[in-house]
Scaffold this motif. Structure first.
Motif, PDB file in Angstrom:
ATOM      1  N   GLU A 135      38.482  40.909  38.568  1.00 50.16           N
ATOM      2  CA  GLU A 135      38.089  41.423  39.890  1.00 50.16           C
ATOM      3  C   GLU A 135      39.142  42.376  40.456  1.00 50.16           C
ATOM      4  O   GLU A 135      38.807  43.395  41.051  1.00 50.16           O
ATOM      5  N   LYS A 136      40.406  42.019  40.236  1.00 50.61           N
ATOM      6  CA  LYS A 136      41.489  42.870  40.784  1.00 50.61           C
ATOM      7  C   LYS A 136      41.377  44.302  40.282  1.00 50.61           C
ATOM      8  O   LYS A 136      41.683  45.254  40.992  1.00 50.61           O
ATOM      9  N   GLN A 137      40.968  44.438  39.018  1.00 51.63           N
ATOM     10  CA  GLN A 137      40.894  45.777  38.427  1.00 51.63           C
ATOM     11  C   GLN A 137      39.956  46.684  39.223  1.00 51.63           C
ATOM     12  O   GLN A 137      40.212  47.864  39.412  1.00 51.63           O
ATOM     13  N   THR A 138      38.857  46.096  39.690  1.00 52.46           N
ATOM     14  CA  THR A 138      37.865  46.908  40.402  1.00 52.46           C
ATOM     15  C   THR A 138      38.408  47.392  41.750  1.00 52.46           C
ATOM     16  O   THR A 138      38.024  48.452  42.226  1.00 52.46           O
ATOM     17  N   TYR A 139      39.310  46.596  42.337  1.00 56.36           N
ATOM     18  CA  TYR A 139      39.866  46.999  43.640  1.00 56.36           C
ATOM     19  C   TYR A 139      40.726  48.258  43.495  1.00 56.36           C
ATOM     20  O   TYR A 139      40.782  49.088  44.401  1.00 56.36           O
ATOM     21  N   LEU A 140      41.396  48.353  42.344  1.00 52.87           N
ATOM     22  CA  LEU A 140      42.214  49.551  42.113  1.00 52.87           C
ATOM     23  C   LEU A 140      41.317  50.784  42.028  1.00 52.87           C
ATOM     24  O   LEU A 140      41.635  51.845  42.571  1.00 52.87           O
ATOM     25  N   ALA A 141      40.194  50.622  41.344  1.00 58.48           N
ATOM     26  CA  ALA A 141      39.261  51.746  41.208  1.00 58.48           C
ATOM     27  C   ALA A 141      38.676  52.118  42.572  1.00 58.48           C
ATOM     28  O   ALA A 141      38.542  53.294  42.905  1.00 58.48           O
ATOM     29  N   MET A 142      38.367  51.082  43.368  1.00 62.57           N
ATOM     30  CA  MET A 142      37.817  51.361  44.686  1.00 62.57           C
ATOM     31  C   MET A 142      38.828  52.082  45.562  1.00 62.57           C
ATOM     32  O   MET A 142      38.493  52.993  46.323  1.00 62.57           O
ATOM     33  N   SER A 143      40.090  51.707  45.404  1.00 67.48           N
ATOM     34  CA  SER A 143      41.135  52.351  46.199  1.00 67.48           C
ATOM     35  C   SER A 143      41.208  53.854  45.883  1.00 67.48           C
ATOM     36  O   SER A 143      41.342  54.686  46.784  1.00 67.48           O
ATOM     37  N   ASN A 144      41.080  54.185  44.598  1.00 69.75           N
ATOM     38  CA  ASN A 144      41.053  55.609  44.234  1.00 69.75           C
ATOM     39  C   ASN A 144      39.869  56.320  44.882  1.00 69.75           C
ATOM     40  O   ASN A 144      39.990  57.458  45.339  1.00 69.75           O
ATOM     41  N   CYS A 168      31.429  43.072  42.739  1.00 70.71           N
ATOM     42  CA  CYS A 168      32.703  42.535  43.208  1.00 70.71           C
ATOM     43  C   CYS A 168      33.115  43.127  44.561  1.00 70.71           C
ATOM     44  O   CYS A 168      33.506  42.409  45.472  1.00 70.71           O
ATOM     45  N   ILE A 169      33.021  44.412  44.667  1.00 69.56           N
ATOM     46  CA  ILE A 169      33.393  45.089  45.920  1.00 69.56           C
ATOM     47  C   ILE A 169      32.521  46.337  46.025  1.00 69.56           C
ATOM     48  O   ILE A 169      32.210  46.954  44.997  1.00 69.56           O
ATOM     49  N   ILE A 170      32.111  46.666  47.244  1.00 65.79           N
ATOM     50  CA  ILE A 170      31.212  47.819  47.402  1.00 65.79           C
ATOM     51  C   ILE A 170      31.803  48.824  48.392  1.00 65.79           C
ATOM     52  O   ILE A 170      32.666  48.479  49.202  1.00 65.79           O
ATOM     53  N   ALA A 171      31.327  50.045  48.309  1.00 64.89           N
ATOM     54  CA  ALA A 171      31.784  51.077  49.256  1.00 64.89           C
ATOM     55  C   ALA A 171      30.670  52.088  49.499  1.00 64.89           C
ATOM     56  O   ALA A 171      30.371  52.896  48.617  1.00 64.89           O
TER      57      ALA A 171
END
Ligand SMILES: Cc1cc2nc3c(=O)[nH]c(=O)nc-3n(C[C@H](O)[C@H](O)[C@H](O)COP(=O)(O)O)c2cc1C
Length: 209
Positions: A132-141, A178-181
């Motif tokens: 899950e953490k990996q996806t947060y990095l991508a979302m941050s970009n 996992c996380i949406i934007a």
């Protein structure tokens, strides 16, 4: 530094202007920024769905605490992590390194085995957290790239992953939302855009040695 100005400009957008669409050229840039995200070992063990279909966004809104950003934004990015460990992901990655960097496969096999061992050594909870953490990095970009392009976005955990997984058929594919934007353009009457940013003072946030 233009980036700092962009980061001050951005905010978690509560109300999007539904009449404005992100154009294909900008969408391509956002995708490239996500593609260039850092990830552990470089594995990028996730998929990113980009949803613009109104009917689908309506269904997802109902699974997102009815937050209006889901339907009003131009595009909804859904970051999905893999739920299962699979050696084939590592094999594909090692093959890609070999092809792109010209390293013979046999020279990379030790590295591949090392990655597989380290992933299989995690217990299920650690694996879940790690992936899950990996996806947060991508979302941050994505958020940073949006800010640079003066495109608005809102990172959101306020949704029901199980329902997303079912609506989008992610379960069957071994994926988990996992996380949406939602991404688009702010509405002129979104008052949150005028609020002062609340951040910890530098002295509290940082310690220097
Ligand atoms: C992981 C994460 C989850 C969030 N979930 C939501 C959400 O469900 N709905 C929402 O309106 N804002 C959500 N936010 C936005 C935060 O509240 C916001 O980023 C924070 O208050 C800082 O404000 P700013 O982004 O406007 O500077 C989330 C932010 C993050 C990083």
């Amino acid at each position: 530094m233009r980036l700092l100005e962009s980061l001050k400009w951005r905010y978690a957008t509560k109300k999007f202007d539904p009449s404005q669409r992100v154009n294909e050229d900008d969408l391509k840039k956002l995708k490239e920024a996500v593609q260039l995200s850092v990830s552990s070992y470089g594995l990028q063990l996730y998929k990113v769905l980009i949803i613009s279909k109104r009917s689908l966004k309506e269904k997802l809104k109902a699974a997102s605490w009815d937050q209006a950003q889901i339907t009003d934004a131009s595009h909804l990015f859904v970051f999905c992590n893999y739920t299962e460990r699979n050696d084939s992901h590592v094999d594909e990655y090692i093959k890609a390194i070999s092809t792109l960097q010209g390293t013979p496969l046999e020279k990379l096999s030790v590295y591949g085995d090392f990655i597989k061992k380290s992933l299989s050594g995690m217990n299920d909870t650690d694996w879940h957290d790690w992936s899950e953490k990996q996806t947060y990095l991508a979302m941050s970009n994505l958020l940073t790239a949006c800010a640079e392009l003066k495109i608005d976005a809102c990172p959101m955990e306020g949704f029901e992953p199980e329902k997303y997984n079912q609506i989008l058929g992610l379960d069957k594919r071994g994926l988990n939302a996992c996380i949406i934007a939602p991404v688009g353009y702010r509405s002129a009457d979104d008052h949150t855009q005028f609020r002062k940013k609340v951040r910890k003072p530098m002295t509290e946030l940082f310690e220097t040695f």
